[in-house]
Design a protein around this motif. Structure first.
Motif, PDB file in Angstrom:
ATOM      1  N   THR A  13       0.835  -1.208   0.000  1.00  0.00           N
ATOM      2  CA  THR A  13       0.000   0.000   0.000  1.00  0.00           C
ATOM      3  C   THR A  13       0.866   1.252   0.000  1.00  0.00           C
ATOM      4  O   THR A  13       0.592   2.225  -0.718  1.00  0.00           O
ATOM      5  CB  THR A  13      -0.921   0.002   1.232  1.00  0.00           C
ATOM      6  N   ILE A  14       1.918   1.240   0.815  1.00  0.00           N
ATOM      7  CA  ILE A  14       2.833   2.385   0.868  1.00  0.00           C
ATOM      8  C   ILE A  14       3.481   2.601  -0.487  1.00  0.00           C
ATOM      9  O   ILE A  14       3.600   3.725  -0.972  1.00  0.00           O
ATOM     10  CB  ILE A  14       3.904   2.158   1.953  1.00  0.00           C
ATOM     11  N   ARG A  15       3.871   1.512  -1.104  1.00  0.00           N
ATOM     12  CA  ARG A  15       4.546   1.624  -2.386  1.00  0.00           C
ATOM     13  C   ARG A  15       3.659   2.262  -3.447  1.00  0.00           C
ATOM     14  O   ARG A  15       4.086   3.110  -4.227  1.00  0.00           O
ATOM     15  CB  ARG A  15       4.997   0.239  -2.846  1.00  0.00           C
ATOM     16  N   ARG A  16       2.395   1.866  -3.462  1.00  0.00           N
ATOM     17  CA  ARG A  16       1.498   2.373  -4.489  1.00  0.00           C
ATOM     18  C   ARG A  16       1.063   3.810  -4.221  1.00  0.00           C
ATOM     19  O   ARG A  16       0.557   4.478  -5.114  1.00  0.00           O
ATOM     20  CB  ARG A  16       0.275   1.465  -4.597  1.00  0.00           C
ATOM     21  N   ALA A  17       1.255   4.308  -2.996  1.00  0.00           N
ATOM     22  CA  ALA A  17       0.875   5.689  -2.675  1.00  0.00           C
ATOM     23  C   ALA A  17       1.890   6.694  -3.190  1.00  0.00           C
ATOM     24  O   ALA A  17       1.598   7.886  -3.263  1.00  0.00           O
ATOM     25  CB  ALA A  17       0.712   5.843  -1.168  1.00  0.00           C
ATOM     26  N   LEU A  18       3.084   6.242  -3.541  1.00  0.00           N
ATOM     27  CA  LEU A  18       4.145   7.139  -3.992  1.00  0.00           C
ATOM     28  C   LEU A  18       4.492   6.854  -5.448  1.00  0.00           C
ATOM     29  O   LEU A  18       4.532   5.687  -5.849  1.00  0.00           O
ATOM     30  CB  LEU A  18       5.409   6.937  -3.145  1.00  0.00           C
ATOM     31  N   PRO A  19       4.737   7.880  -6.244  1.00  0.00           N
ATOM     32  CA  PRO A  19       5.266   7.623  -7.591  1.00  0.00           C
ATOM     33  C   PRO A  19       6.620   6.943  -7.488  1.00  0.00           C
ATOM     34  O   PRO A  19       7.519   7.421  -6.790  1.00  0.00           O
ATOM     35  CB  PRO A  19       5.394   9.029  -8.194  1.00  0.00           C
ATOM     36  N   ARG A  20       6.752   5.830  -8.141  1.00  0.00           N
ATOM     37  CA  ARG A  20       7.991   5.075  -8.022  1.00  0.00           C
ATOM     38  C   ARG A  20       9.191   5.898  -8.489  1.00  0.00           C
ATOM     39  O   ARG A  20      10.262   5.845  -7.896  1.00  0.00           O
ATOM     40  CB  ARG A  20       7.883   3.790  -8.851  1.00  0.00           C
ATOM     41  N   ALA A  42      15.058  10.035   9.385  1.00  0.00           N
ATOM     42  CA  ALA A  42      15.149   8.592   9.595  1.00  0.00           C
ATOM     43  C   ALA A  42      14.003   7.820   8.948  1.00  0.00           C
ATOM     44  O   ALA A  42      14.229   6.788   8.302  1.00  0.00           O
ATOM     45  CB  ALA A  42      15.203   8.294  11.099  1.00  0.00           C
ATOM     46  N   ILE A  43      12.765   8.298   9.097  1.00  0.00           N
ATOM     47  CA  ILE A  43      11.618   7.537   8.614  1.00  0.00           C
ATOM     48  C   ILE A  43      11.623   7.392   7.090  1.00  0.00           C
ATOM     49  O   ILE A  43      11.392   6.292   6.570  1.00  0.00           O
ATOM     50  CB  ILE A  43      10.305   8.166   9.104  1.00  0.00           C
ATOM     51  N   PRO A  44      11.887   8.459   6.321  1.00  0.00           N
ATOM     52  CA  PRO A  44      11.942   8.261   4.860  1.00  0.00           C
ATOM     53  C   PRO A  44      13.022   7.274   4.436  1.00  0.00           C
ATOM     54  O   PRO A  44      12.828   6.496   3.494  1.00  0.00           O
ATOM     55  CB  PRO A  44      12.231   9.675   4.326  1.00  0.00           C
ATOM     56  N   VAL A  45      14.178   7.283   5.123  1.00  0.00           N
ATOM     57  CA  VAL A  45      15.236   6.339   4.784  1.00  0.00           C
ATOM     58  C   VAL A  45      14.780   4.914   5.094  1.00  0.00           C
ATOM     59  O   VAL A  45      15.029   3.983   4.321  1.00  0.00           O
ATOM     60  CB  VAL A  45      16.533   6.690   5.548  1.00  0.00           C
ATOM     61  N   ALA A  46      14.094   4.732   6.234  1.00  0.00           N
ATOM     62  CA  ALA A  46      13.567   3.414   6.574  1.00  0.00           C
ATOM     63  C   ALA A  46      12.521   2.971   5.564  1.00  0.00           C
ATOM     64  O   ALA A  46      12.493   1.814   5.126  1.00  0.00           O
ATOM     65  CB  ALA A  46      12.986   3.432   7.986  1.00  0.00           C
ATOM     66  N   LEU A  47      11.638   3.904   5.187  1.00  0.00           N
ATOM     67  CA  LEU A  47      10.599   3.588   4.206  1.00  0.00           C
ATOM     68  C   LEU A  47      11.199   3.201   2.864  1.00  0.00           C
ATOM     69  O   LEU A  47      10.695   2.302   2.179  1.00  0.00           O
ATOM     70  CB  LEU A  47       9.677   4.797   4.039  1.00  0.00           C
ATOM     71  N   ALA A  48      12.305   3.844   2.504  1.00  0.00           N
ATOM     72  CA  ALA A  48      12.948   3.524   1.230  1.00  0.00           C
ATOM     73  C   ALA A  48      13.410   2.076   1.187  1.00  0.00           C
ATOM     74  O   ALA A  48      13.309   1.413   0.148  1.00  0.00           O
ATOM     75  CB  ALA A  48      14.125   4.473   0.984  1.00  0.00           C
ATOM     76  N   THR A  49      13.914   1.558   2.310  1.00  0.00           N
ATOM     77  CA  THR A  49      14.346   0.156   2.316  1.00  0.00           C
ATOM     78  C   THR A  49      13.155  -0.789   2.259  1.00  0.00           C
ATOM     79  O   THR A  49      13.268  -1.897   1.731  1.00  0.00           O
ATOM     80  CB  THR A  49      15.205  -0.158   3.560  1.00  0.00           C
ATOM     81  N   VAL A  50      12.011  -0.366   2.805  1.00  0.00           N
ATOM     82  CA  VAL A  50      10.805  -1.190   2.702  1.00  0.00           C
ATOM     83  C   VAL A  50      10.382  -1.293   1.233  1.00  0.00           C
ATOM     84  O   VAL A  50      10.102  -2.394   0.731  1.00  0.00           O
ATOM     85  CB  VAL A  50       9.671  -0.592   3.556  1.00  0.00           C
ATOM     86  N   ILE A  51      10.348  -0.157   0.547  1.00  0.00           N
ATOM     87  CA  ILE A  51      10.002  -0.176  -0.876  1.00  0.00           C
ATOM     88  C   ILE A  51      11.027  -0.988  -1.658  1.00  0.00           C
ATOM     89  O   ILE A  51      10.684  -1.783  -2.540  1.00  0.00           O
ATOM     90  CB  ILE A  51       9.925   1.257  -1.429  1.00  0.00           C
ATOM     91  N   GLY A  52      12.306  -0.777  -1.308  1.00  0.00           N
ATOM     92  CA  GLY A  52      13.351  -1.547  -1.971  1.00  0.00           C
ATOM     93  C   GLY A  52      13.211  -3.033  -1.720  1.00  0.00           C
ATOM     94  O   GLY A  52      13.470  -3.859  -2.611  1.00  0.00           O
ATOM     95  N   GLY A  53      12.801  -3.405  -0.500  1.00  0.00           N
ATOM     96  CA  GLY A  53      12.598  -4.820  -0.192  1.00  0.00           C
ATOM     97  C   GLY A  53      11.500  -5.431  -1.028  1.00  0.00           C
ATOM     98  O   GLY A  53      11.609  -6.581  -1.481  1.00  0.00           O
ATOM     99  N   ILE A  54      10.432  -4.667  -1.250  1.00  0.00           N
ATOM    100  CA  ILE A  54       9.344  -5.157  -2.115  1.00  0.00           C
ATOM    101  C   ILE A  54       9.867  -5.364  -3.532  1.00  0.00           C
ATOM    102  O   ILE A  54       9.619  -6.401  -4.161  1.00  0.00           O
ATOM    103  CB  ILE A  54       8.178  -4.158  -2.102  1.00  0.00           C
ATOM    104  N   ASP A  55      10.598  -4.379  -4.042  1.00  0.00           N
ATOM    105  CA  ASP A  55      11.153  -4.495  -5.391  1.00  0.00           C
ATOM    106  C   ASP A  55      12.113  -5.667  -5.500  1.00  0.00           C
ATOM    107  O   ASP A  55      12.128  -6.397  -6.498  1.00  0.00           O
ATOM    108  CB  ASP A  55      11.864  -3.200  -5.784  1.00  0.00           C
ATOM    109  N   ASN A  56      12.944  -5.866  -4.465  1.00  0.00           N
ATOM    110  CA  ASN A  56      13.915  -6.955  -4.499  1.00  0.00           C
ATOM    111  C   ASN A  56      13.227  -8.313  -4.466  1.00  0.00           C
ATOM    112  O   ASN A  56      13.684  -9.269  -5.105  1.00  0.00           O
ATOM    113  CB  ASN A  56      14.892  -6.827  -3.326  1.00  0.00           C
ATOM    114  N   ALA A  57      12.144  -8.416  -3.700  1.00  0.00           N
ATOM    115  CA  ALA A  57      11.408  -9.680  -3.666  1.00  0.00           C
ATOM    116  C   ALA A  57      10.823 -10.000  -5.042  1.00  0.00           C
ATOM    117  O   ALA A  57      10.826 -11.151  -5.488  1.00  0.00           O
ATOM    118  CB  ALA A  57      10.298  -9.613  -2.620  1.00  0.00           C
TER     119      ALA A  57
END
Length: 591
Positions: free
Chosen positions: A214-221, A331-346
């Motif tokens: 959901t977070i990923r789709r809320a932001l333009p990739r 800190a939070i945007p950097v943490a969120l970036a790894t979450v999005i990156g984790g989705i992409d990596n999966a």
């Protein structure tokens, strides 16, 4: 008949359909045209692939169906034994381990060399604690590879690589730990603040793991990757190049090997691992030059105390919670970036044939980050981009197991600190240059040609942060306080500070706004500007204070109120323009 998928998917995604489905036609031909191989998809009897052209992301996806003959359903086999290591794991281990060592060198070099923190607490507490996250994360990813291999009965399963997150290393060193030390003058307090921020990031990632999509789709990739690309250019590559210019003999040899092999695609003789080859050749050039009278800069780490304290869990982070909240905008945007990156990596791993559960991938990185913070770490962990590359090397699960043990136990025992102190920074930082180039390249490749203009806009806040960091170092070294500067210079310094604080969020918002404008979605652009105004009023972005602290809107400085007003005016323009006239299509640049 082929099942229909009624969903808009971002390319390239893979969805499993129930094994009982049937298809007709000749999917093998379609697979061959797109470069897919049936051997890569053995997880269910029917798979659907969504492939869309990058220049036309809104087009209807191309659906490719595979019948039962392409992939037989796998059943549990108690006699199956996963051959978890191969020759490819050797190359994978050196690549992943050197990558993490380079980042630990970079962290120690920044905190000790730039901010002049005591080497004892950096090497004795921060490095071992940060390495705990690598140890735990790589061990858990190794276990996930075993589980996937046994579930599907496959020997070619490759573990997901995990290590220290490069963007957050620079963001947290330059934006949290270093400034906390400068502000307090107390290394223990700065360490506690870094731990507290990392614990908060770990908790945020745990929560986000359950709503990552959901977070990923809320932001333009493109906006998210554009912000990371800006960080790559302005921070990740800039500071390594200062080390390379300061010591060019070993540095340029190592850089040349890294770029020629990893970017240019050339191989070393006997297929020798490229990264370890770059380090060895760079070090050899460094030592040979010294034998002929070359005098390089002194090693930053030569006086480091390498006696490490076992990184047991501690509550020392509680001492830093009070100051940690002011660093949340970073800190939070950097943490969120790894979450999005984790989705992409999966998803990338799924395309390569290894379909890990996305939630499992995200939970592992979140737990690793949280435990690292509790054990004294100050930098988060993340699954690395490049699972398909490691799989192409022939890696299975041995390389992640070996890397986790090497980095984790080596840092805890202290001998990894000795190795870090022994190696010149110049011969290991080329790996960071490669990472920065890959991040910037990925950002540009993932950005639609029509949105490429917005990429430059994302770069400005990151460059402002770079200039602010360098300027603060010069002023601090010269003993010059901001109050001593002329009024006009102080105004320029204030503008620079506001532009750089919260730079990752600012980059994402600015790029998102321009993307919406280019796409003609002025309503979303207006909403983005309103969000920027709200974040400005509490200091989440554009804080006027050098330490980036937050504040209540009613306590905002006049400069903050003016900037928030500017964002609101921008939102008003976006709302009014649809009533002012028609969109001039000829003014929009096409690819």
């Amino acid at each position: 008949m082929c099942s229909e998928v009624a969903a808009e998917l971002d390319p390239p995604l893979v969805n499993d359909i129930h094994p009982g489905a049937q298809t007709d036609g000749k999917p093998e031909a379609l697979l061959g045209e797109q470069g897919w191989t049936p051997a890569s998809y053995r997880q269910s009897a029917l798979h659907v692939f969504s492939l869309a052209h990058s220049a036309a992301p809104r087009q209807k996806p191309i659906i490719i169906c595979c019948h039962e003959g392409l992939a037989a359903p796998m059943t549990a086999n108690n006699s199956f034994r996963f051959r978890w290591y191969s020759r490819g794991d050797i190359n994978g281990f050196f690549a992943l381990a050197i990558d993490n060592i380079a980042l630990l060198v970079g962290m120690s070099g920044i905190l000790i060399g730039v901010f002049h923190m005591p080497s004892g607490i950096v090497m004795g507490r921060m490095v071992p604690g940060t390495a705990v996250g690598v140890l735990l994360g790589d061990l858990l990813y190794t276990w996930l590879a075993f589980r996937l291999a046994h579930r599907e009965g496959r020997q070619d399963v490759c573990a997901m690589p995990l290590g220290i997150d490069t963007p957050s290393l620079f963001a947290l060193c330059f934006g949290v730990v270093g400034p906390a030390y400068v502000a307090s003058g107390n290394a223990e307090r700065a360490w506690a603040v870094g731990m507290a921020v990392l614990v908060i990031m770990g908790l945020a990632k745990l929560a986000a793991a359950f709503c990552g999509e959901t977070i990923r789709r809320a932001l333009p990739r493109a906006a998210l990757l554009g912000a990371l690309g800006a960080v790559a250019v302005a921070l990740i590559m800039f500071f390594p190049f200062t080390r390379l210019i300061a010591e060019p003999v070993g540095g340029f040899v190592s850089l040349g090997v890294v770029l020629i092999t990893l970017i240019g695609g050339r191989r070393l003789p006997f297929n020798f691992p490229a990264v370890i080859g770059a380090v060895l050749l760079g070090y050899a050039a460094y030592r040979i030059a010294m034998a002929f009278g070359y005098r390089p800069p002194p090693l930053t780490a030569t006086t480091m105390a390498t006696a490490a304290v076992p990184p047991w869990p501690t509550l020392a982070f509680l001492d830093g919670l009070t100051l940690a909240w002011q660093f949340i905008p970073l800190a939070i945007p950097v943490a969120l970036a790894t979450v999005i990156g984790g989705i992409d990596n999966a998803e990338s791993a799924a395309v390569a044939g290894d379909r890990y559960e996305t939630r499992s991938i995200l939970l592992v990185e979140a737990v690793a980050t949280l435990v690292a913070g509790l054990c004294g770490g100050v930098i988060q962990n993340t699954p690395y981009i490049g699972h398909p590359a490691y799989k192409d090397m022939g890696c299975r699960a041995g390389y992640t197991l070996a890397t986790g043990l090497f980095i984790g136990l080596g840092a805890a025992s202290g001998w990894l600190g000795t190795l870090i102190g022994f190696l010149p920074e110049s011969i290991v930082v080329p790996v960071l240059v490669f990472v920065g180039l890959e991040m910037a390249g990925q950002s540009l490749r993932a950005t639609d040609a029509r949105h490429s203009t917005a990429w430059g806009l994302a770069l400005i806040p990151a460059l402002a942060k770079l200039v602010a960091i360098q300027l603060a170092a010069v002023m601090g070294g010269a003993g010059i306080a901001a109050a001593q500067l002329p009024e006009e210079t102080r105004r320029s310094l204030l503008a620079l500070t506001m532009l750089g604080n919260g730079f990752i969020v600012t980059s994402m918002l600015w790029m998102s706004w321009l993307i919406w404008v280019i796409d003609g979605r002025l309503g979303r652009a207006a909403l983005t500007a309103v969000i920027a105004a709200g974040l400005t009023l509490c200091g989440l972005i554009h804080s006027p204070f050098a330490d980036g602290r937050l504040f209540f809107p009613w306590a905002a400085e006049p400069s903050v109120l003016g900037l928030a007003g500017g964002y609101l005016l921008l939102a008003g323009l976006c709302i009014l323009f649809p009533f002012a006239g028609r969109r001039d299509r000829a003014s929009v640049r096409q690819a």
